[in-house]
Design a protein around this motif. Sequence first.
Motif, mmCIF file in Angstrom:
data_model
loop_
_atom_site.group_PDB
_atom_site.id
_atom_site.type_symbol
_atom_site.label_atom_id
_atom_site.label_comp_id
_atom_site.label_asym_id
_atom_site.label_seq_id
_atom_site.Cartn_x
_atom_site.Cartn_y
_atom_site.Cartn_z
ATOM 1 N N ILE A 26 -52.763 14.045 -41.951
ATOM 2 C CA ILE A 26 -51.807 15.154 -41.806
ATOM 3 C C ILE A 26 -50.418 14.616 -41.501
ATOM 4 O O ILE A 26 -49.417 15.067 -42.080
ATOM 5 C CB ILE A 26 -52.276 16.124 -40.708
ATOM 6 C CG1 ILE A 26 -53.527 16.881 -41.171
ATOM 7 C CG2 ILE A 26 -51.164 17.119 -40.361
ATOM 8 C CD1 ILE A 26 -54.178 17.715 -40.081
ATOM 9 N N VAL A 27 -50.340 13.646 -40.588
ATOM 10 C CA VAL A 27 -49.038 13.042 -40.257
ATOM 11 C C VAL A 27 -48.435 12.388 -41.493
ATOM 12 O O VAL A 27 -47.230 12.520 -41.759
ATOM 13 C CB VAL A 27 -49.196 12.011 -39.121
ATOM 14 C CG1 VAL A 27 -47.900 11.224 -38.930
ATOM 15 C CG2 VAL A 27 -49.578 12.713 -37.824
ATOM 16 N N TRP A 28 -49.261 11.682 -42.251
ATOM 17 C CA TRP A 28 -48.779 11.033 -43.476
ATOM 18 C C TRP A 28 -48.221 12.055 -44.454
ATOM 19 O O TRP A 28 -47.110 11.900 -44.972
ATOM 20 C CB TRP A 28 -49.922 10.241 -44.108
ATOM 21 C CG TRP A 28 -49.587 9.624 -45.438
ATOM 22 C CD1 TRP A 28 -48.406 9.032 -45.783
ATOM 23 C CD2 TRP A 28 -50.431 9.547 -46.588
ATOM 24 N NE1 TRP A 28 -48.470 8.581 -47.094
ATOM 25 C CE2 TRP A 28 -49.700 8.886 -47.600
ATOM 26 C CE3 TRP A 28 -51.741 9.954 -46.853
ATOM 27 C CZ2 TRP A 28 -50.240 8.640 -48.864
ATOM 28 C CZ3 TRP A 28 -52.277 9.705 -48.092
ATOM 29 C CH2 TRP A 28 -51.532 9.054 -49.091
ATOM 30 N N VAL A 29 -48.989 13.095 -44.715
ATOM 31 C CA VAL A 29 -48.581 14.107 -45.702
ATOM 32 C C VAL A 29 -47.344 14.869 -45.240
ATOM 33 O O VAL A 29 -46.422 15.112 -46.036
ATOM 34 C CB VAL A 29 -49.747 15.075 -45.980
ATOM 35 C CG1 VAL A 29 -49.260 16.300 -46.760
ATOM 36 C CG2 VAL A 29 -50.855 14.370 -46.748
ATOM 37 N N GLU A 177 -54.098 2.819 -53.749
ATOM 38 C CA GLU A 177 -53.151 3.112 -54.831
ATOM 39 C C GLU A 177 -51.807 3.571 -54.286
ATOM 40 O O GLU A 177 -50.748 3.160 -54.769
ATOM 41 C CB GLU A 177 -53.718 4.204 -55.737
ATOM 42 C CG GLU A 177 -54.707 3.719 -56.765
ATOM 43 C CD GLU A 177 -55.121 4.836 -57.706
ATOM 44 O OE1 GLU A 177 -54.430 5.880 -57.746
ATOM 45 O OE2 GLU A 177 -56.135 4.667 -58.399
ATOM 46 N N LYS A 178 -51.855 4.437 -53.274
ATOM 47 C CA LYS A 178 -50.600 4.984 -52.745
ATOM 48 C C LYS A 178 -49.851 3.948 -51.924
ATOM 49 O O LYS A 178 -48.623 3.878 -51.970
ATOM 50 C CB LYS A 178 -50.886 6.218 -51.886
ATOM 51 C CG LYS A 178 -51.389 7.407 -52.664
ATOM 52 C CD LYS A 178 -50.448 7.789 -53.800
ATOM 53 C CE LYS A 178 -49.100 8.296 -53.277
ATOM 54 N NZ LYS A 178 -48.210 8.700 -54.398
ATOM 55 N N ALA A 185 -44.045 1.238 -41.431
ATOM 56 C CA ALA A 185 -44.806 2.195 -40.635
ATOM 57 C C ALA A 185 -45.737 3.035 -41.498
ATOM 58 O O ALA A 185 -46.878 3.322 -41.116
ATOM 59 C CB ALA A 185 -43.847 3.098 -39.859
ATOM 60 N N GLU A 186 -45.260 3.463 -42.685
ATOM 61 C CA GLU A 186 -46.099 4.298 -43.537
ATOM 62 C C GLU A 186 -47.331 3.525 -44.010
ATOM 63 O O GLU A 186 -48.445 4.073 -44.019
ATOM 64 C CB GLU A 186 -45.313 4.805 -44.750
ATOM 65 C CG GLU A 186 -46.134 5.731 -45.633
ATOM 66 C CD GLU A 186 -45.370 6.243 -46.836
ATOM 67 O OE1 GLU A 186 -45.946 7.032 -47.609
ATOM 68 O OE2 GLU A 186 -44.190 5.856 -47.011
ATOM 69 N N THR A 187 -47.144 2.285 -44.393
ATOM 70 C CA THR A 187 -48.268 1.477 -44.832
ATOM 71 C C THR A 187 -49.282 1.294 -43.719
ATOM 72 O O THR A 187 -50.494 1.384 -43.940
ATOM 73 C CB THR A 187 -47.781 0.098 -45.316
ATOM 74 O OG1 THR A 187 -46.919 0.278 -46.442
ATOM 75 C CG2 THR A 187 -48.944 -0.785 -45.728
ATOM 76 N N ARG A 188 -48.809 1.039 -42.510
ATOM 77 C CA ARG A 188 -49.725 0.886 -41.377
ATOM 78 C C ARG A 188 -50.488 2.180 -41.117
ATOM 79 O O ARG A 188 -51.694 2.154 -40.827
ATOM 80 C CB ARG A 188 -48.956 0.458 -40.124
ATOM 81 C CG ARG A 188 -48.474 -0.992 -40.164
ATOM 82 C CD ARG A 188 -47.993 -1.443 -38.798
ATOM 83 N NE ARG A 188 -46.783 -0.723 -38.389
ATOM 84 C CZ ARG A 188 -45.556 -1.114 -38.679
ATOM 85 N NH1 ARG A 188 -45.356 -2.211 -39.410
ATOM 86 N NH2 ARG A 188 -44.514 -0.411 -38.270
ATOM 87 N N PHE A 192 -54.534 2.545 -41.274
ATOM 88 C CA PHE A 192 -55.331 3.043 -40.161
ATOM 89 C C PHE A 192 -56.149 4.267 -40.579
ATOM 90 O O PHE A 192 -57.298 4.428 -40.143
ATOM 91 C CB PHE A 192 -54.437 3.379 -38.967
ATOM 92 C CG PHE A 192 -54.160 2.207 -38.073
ATOM 93 C CD1 PHE A 192 -55.185 1.624 -37.334
ATOM 94 C CD2 PHE A 192 -52.882 1.678 -37.969
ATOM 95 C CE1 PHE A 192 -54.936 0.530 -36.508
ATOM 96 C CE2 PHE A 192 -52.627 0.584 -37.152
ATOM 97 C CZ PHE A 192 -53.653 0.012 -36.412
ATOM 98 N N ALA A 193 -55.553 5.130 -41.414
ATOM 99 C CA ALA A 193 -56.298 6.285 -41.912
ATOM 100 C C ALA A 193 -57.512 5.829 -42.711
ATOM 101 O O ALA A 193 -58.626 6.363 -42.549
ATOM 102 C CB ALA A 193 -55.390 7.168 -42.776
ATOM 103 N N GLY A 194 -57.312 4.831 -43.571
ATOM 104 C CA GLY A 194 -58.422 4.292 -44.352
ATOM 105 C C GLY A 194 -59.494 3.679 -43.481
ATOM 106 O O GLY A 194 -60.697 3.845 -43.734
ATOM 107 N N LEU A 195 -59.075 2.990 -42.424
ATOM 108 C CA LEU A 195 -60.038 2.391 -41.500
ATOM 109 C C LEU A 195 -60.848 3.462 -40.781
ATOM 110 O O LEU A 195 -62.076 3.338 -40.631
ATOM 111 C CB LEU A 195 -59.296 1.514 -40.487
ATOM 112 C CG LEU A 195 -60.156 0.794 -39.445
ATOM 113 C CD1 LEU A 195 -61.150 -0.140 -40.123
ATOM 114 C CD2 LEU A 195 -59.269 0.032 -38.463
ATOM 115 N N MET A 196 -60.185 4.533 -40.337
ATOM 116 C CA MET A 196 -60.888 5.617 -39.645
ATOM 117 C C MET A 196 -61.883 6.316 -40.577
ATOM 118 O O MET A 196 -62.986 6.681 -40.163
ATOM 119 C CB MET A 196 -59.882 6.630 -39.099
ATOM 120 C CG MET A 196 -59.000 6.117 -37.969
ATOM 121 S SD MET A 196 -59.921 5.550 -36.520
ATOM 122 C CE MET A 196 -59.754 3.763 -36.704
#
Length: 215
Positions: A26-29, A177-178, A185-188, A192-196
């Motif tokens: 949600i934060v990313w989007v 891909e994204k 910061a966005e990449t991190r 982290f989202a992918g890890l979760m």
Amino acid sequence: MALVASASQFSAVAHVLGLTAAILVIVWVVHYGGGADLNSDNTDLIFNVHPLVMTLGFILVIGEAIMAYNTVPSRKTVQKSIHMLLHLLALGLGVLGIYAAFKFHNESQIPNMYTLHSWLGICTICLFGLQWIFGFFSFWFPGAPPMTRTMLVPLHATAGLAIFLMAICTAETGLMEKGGGGPGAETRLINFAGLMILLFGLFVSLSTALPRIMS
């Protein structure tokens, strides 16, 4: 008391991991993507519906549906009802998420179905739909004979878990891909989202292999 982990303990961890993944997406989007709007003239906002819905509405709901079958403190019929309805909700939201991706590609004049992510995604949603139909007619209406249902349960559960893990893999390839356009910061946040999401899938899977109550 034996120190044996139960399905409920692993599912509790999975809930936390799923909630964390949802917050990160949600934060990313919202923060980096500017929000999500399926009917926007801004194609980026149309695309943002895809990761939002596929993470919150497909992967997390499927995980909750899988865990509900073992961890909801109620009669087996209630567990089965929640399991089926949550999977139906996930199927509907998954179709919406895929529609958003196709709409983004078409309006941005980007070819469809040329990445590994898209191939995995279509295979996953198709198999998920077939799995739901198979489960509905085998275990609900009209329902297979009791002996046949008993034989089908391990097959249904194993196939469902495999499809869920396919959804996890699909999400990971989509996040790769994204990226985030490079270090930052966005990449991190995406990492982290992918890890979760990956850990959520792991703990959901573990919860299916454990007893419901500690021994």
